[in-house]
Design a protein around this motif. Structure first.
Motif, PDB file in Angstrom:
ATOM      1  N   LEU A 198      25.643  34.142  -5.841  1.00  0.00           N
ATOM      2  CA  LEU A 198      25.004  33.663  -7.061  1.00  0.00           C
ATOM      3  C   LEU A 198      23.906  32.652  -6.748  1.00  0.00           C
ATOM      4  O   LEU A 198      22.859  32.628  -7.409  1.00  0.00           O
ATOM      5  N   ASN A 208      21.086  34.596  -5.919  1.00  0.00           N
ATOM      6  CA  ASN A 208      20.831  35.631  -6.930  1.00  0.00           C
ATOM      7  C   ASN A 208      20.596  36.990  -6.266  1.00  0.00           C
ATOM      8  O   ASN A 208      19.542  37.603  -6.402  1.00  0.00           O
ATOM      9  N   ILE A 234      22.153  29.583 -10.970  1.00  0.00           N
ATOM     10  CA  ILE A 234      22.119  30.927 -10.389  1.00  0.00           C
ATOM     11  C   ILE A 234      20.713  31.162  -9.836  1.00  0.00           C
ATOM     12  O   ILE A 234      19.729  31.132 -10.564  1.00  0.00           O
TER      13      ILE A 234
END
Length: 466
Positions: free
Chosen positions: A138, A141, A184
């Motif tokens: 995350l 991303n 994120i």
């Protein structure tokens, strides 16, 4: 042997071996072994309470790491308290009905797969290899080979983040959305992602097909045959070096046929000796690359195996780890360009790689839909991704040479309205970073608000955060 080799030549996205961190010496390194960083202390929390306490009581810099598969110091900085998240790996909540799972951020995708496979569920979006931690994925991303998808943020329903003052914030696309879209893809710059709620998908059977194409025909082929085919689950196209004029597209379509590979997930006890040897040959010379294109791949793609989606999504990075990274190492870069600029970018890329005699092992083309709003989005629109996997020496002259052609590729991407991916070596200039990530001032403004003393940092933000 054929099946083992295919893992190498098909899937050069996030193709790194296990990161070796010399924790006993408080040295944090990444998989390339090019960036050893001495930190002041390393902790391995197992509870959110421990993370909150560490953040509240530590006055100096804090860095955050998971699998350590980023390649340019994105998980550490000198004299920092390094939070090693890999022991923070429990499943918090699961709903088979809602196809939803909540996990601690240090969990690996493989552990999630092992838990959800008996329910015939699968991860919606992830990178090709399952060793990474969810929080690390995350933070950069990630994306994968999923058609109709894009960055992993598209499958995230909720996150919890520990901010610099020790506050735990729940963030969704609607609640505390600035934290959601900042953390994120924020490379640990805003806080510690502690919990993640993911939307899951069905685990279906998929059949592999492939086709050899001239690269000039690929974009039209993709839009005519792949993008709008709802049965396609995974897809990528491999560009063959050193001519860069041919690609092999590889697709996995949902099918009702019986599986020819009965394993539900990749075995964990593989040694990958054949893989490693074949990869060594391919990376050693132009002849090895010729062998791959004209002899090995035509044989390897002769069949159309049928397997489970989870099997195809559970690759182990160990298969690509070389014998040594002392004199040479294997590194990734990635460039994203709007789909309409495909035909403009790839000739520029090929020319730069040829002119600089780059030892390219593979370039994998992926597709991604537009990012929904992350501040450091690499997909500002619908894009093609060019995942470059190459071999370089470890001496300073080798690093300098890589920096030179990397900056040329970044300029080429920017000239086509594109960008470059941030988890890799920090060769981009500050000007290039600003051009490629025009919303970075918004991210920096948010960081100043949430982390006014710049507590959360690493080598990436040491360089680019003003």
């Amino acid at each position: 042997m054929h099946k083992s080799y295919i893992l190498i030549v098909m899937l050069a996205l996030f193709c790194f071996g296990p990161a070796i961190a010399q924790d006993s010496l408080n040295i944090v390194n990444d998989v390339t072994q090019l960036n050893p960083i001495t930190v002041s202390q390393i902790i391995a929390p197992t509870t959110t309470k421990q993370i909150v306490s560490a953040v509240k009581t530590h006055d100096g810099p804090i860095s955050i790491g998971g699998g350590r598969y980023s390649m340019g110091g994105q998980t550490a900085t000198e004299r920092a308290l390094h939070i090693d998240m890999r022991s923070f790996d429990s499943i918090v909540h699961f709903s088979e009905t809602d196809k939803e799972i909540t996990v601690q951020a240090g969990i690996t995708w493989r552990k999630i797969q092992e838990f959800i496979d008996p329910y015939n569920l699968s991860v919606s979006i992830m990178q090709s290899y399952a060793n990474f931690t969810v929080g690390g994925s995350l933070s950069v991303n990630v994306h994968g080979r999923y058609i109709g998808k894009g960055p992993v943020i598209l499958s995230v329903k909720k996150i919890e983040v520990v901010l610099a003052n020790g506050t735990i914030v729940t963030a969704t696309p609607l609640q505390n959305k600035e934290v959601f879209y900042g953390a994120i893809g924020g490379y640990g710059g805003l806080g510690v992602i502690t919990e993640v709620t993911l939307q899951l998908a069905d685990n279906v059977k998929v059949e592999r097909t492939d086709k050899l194409l001239a690269i000039k025909d690929y974009k039209e082929y993709f839009f005519d045959n792949i993008k709008n085919d709802s049965t396609v689950i995974f897809h990528n196209a491999n560009i063959y070096p050193n001519n860069y004029n041919k690609v092999r597209e590889v697709s996995y379509r949902q099918t009702s046929k019986e599986v020819t590979i009965t394993d539900r997930l990749k075995p964990l006890d593989e040694k990958y000796n054949v893989n490693k040897y074949a990869f060594k040959v391919i990376s050693a010379s132009s002849f090895g690359k010729w062998m791959r294109q004209y002899l090995l791949d035509p044989a390897l793609y002769a069949g159309n195996p049928v397997e489970w989606r989870n099997y195809e999504a559970s690759y182990d990075v160990l298969e690509l780890e070389p014998e040594s990274r002392i004199k040479s190492t294997y590194v990734l870069q990635e460039y994203f360009v709007p789909v309409g600029q495909f035909d403009s970018f790839y000739p520029l890329m090929a020319t730069i790689l040829k002119n600089n005699n780059v030892n390219v092992i593979n370039i994998s083309i992926r597709h991604a839909n537009k990012d929904p709003g992350s501040l450091l989005a690499w997909a500002k629109t619908e894009v093609f991704a060019f995942v470059l996997y190459y071999k370089q020496g470890t001496e300073q002259k080798d690093k300098d040479a890589v920096a030179k052609w990397t900056q040329q590729l970044i300029d080429a991407s920017i000239s086509c309205g594109g960008t470059y991916y941030l988890p890799y070596q920090l060769h981009a200039t500050q000007v290039q970073f600003a051009q490629a990530y025009p919303d970075s001032p918004l991210f920096f403004e948010l960081k100043k608000k949430l982390d006014p003393t710049n507590k959360f940092t690493n080598k990436l933000w040491d360089k680019y955060y003003p």
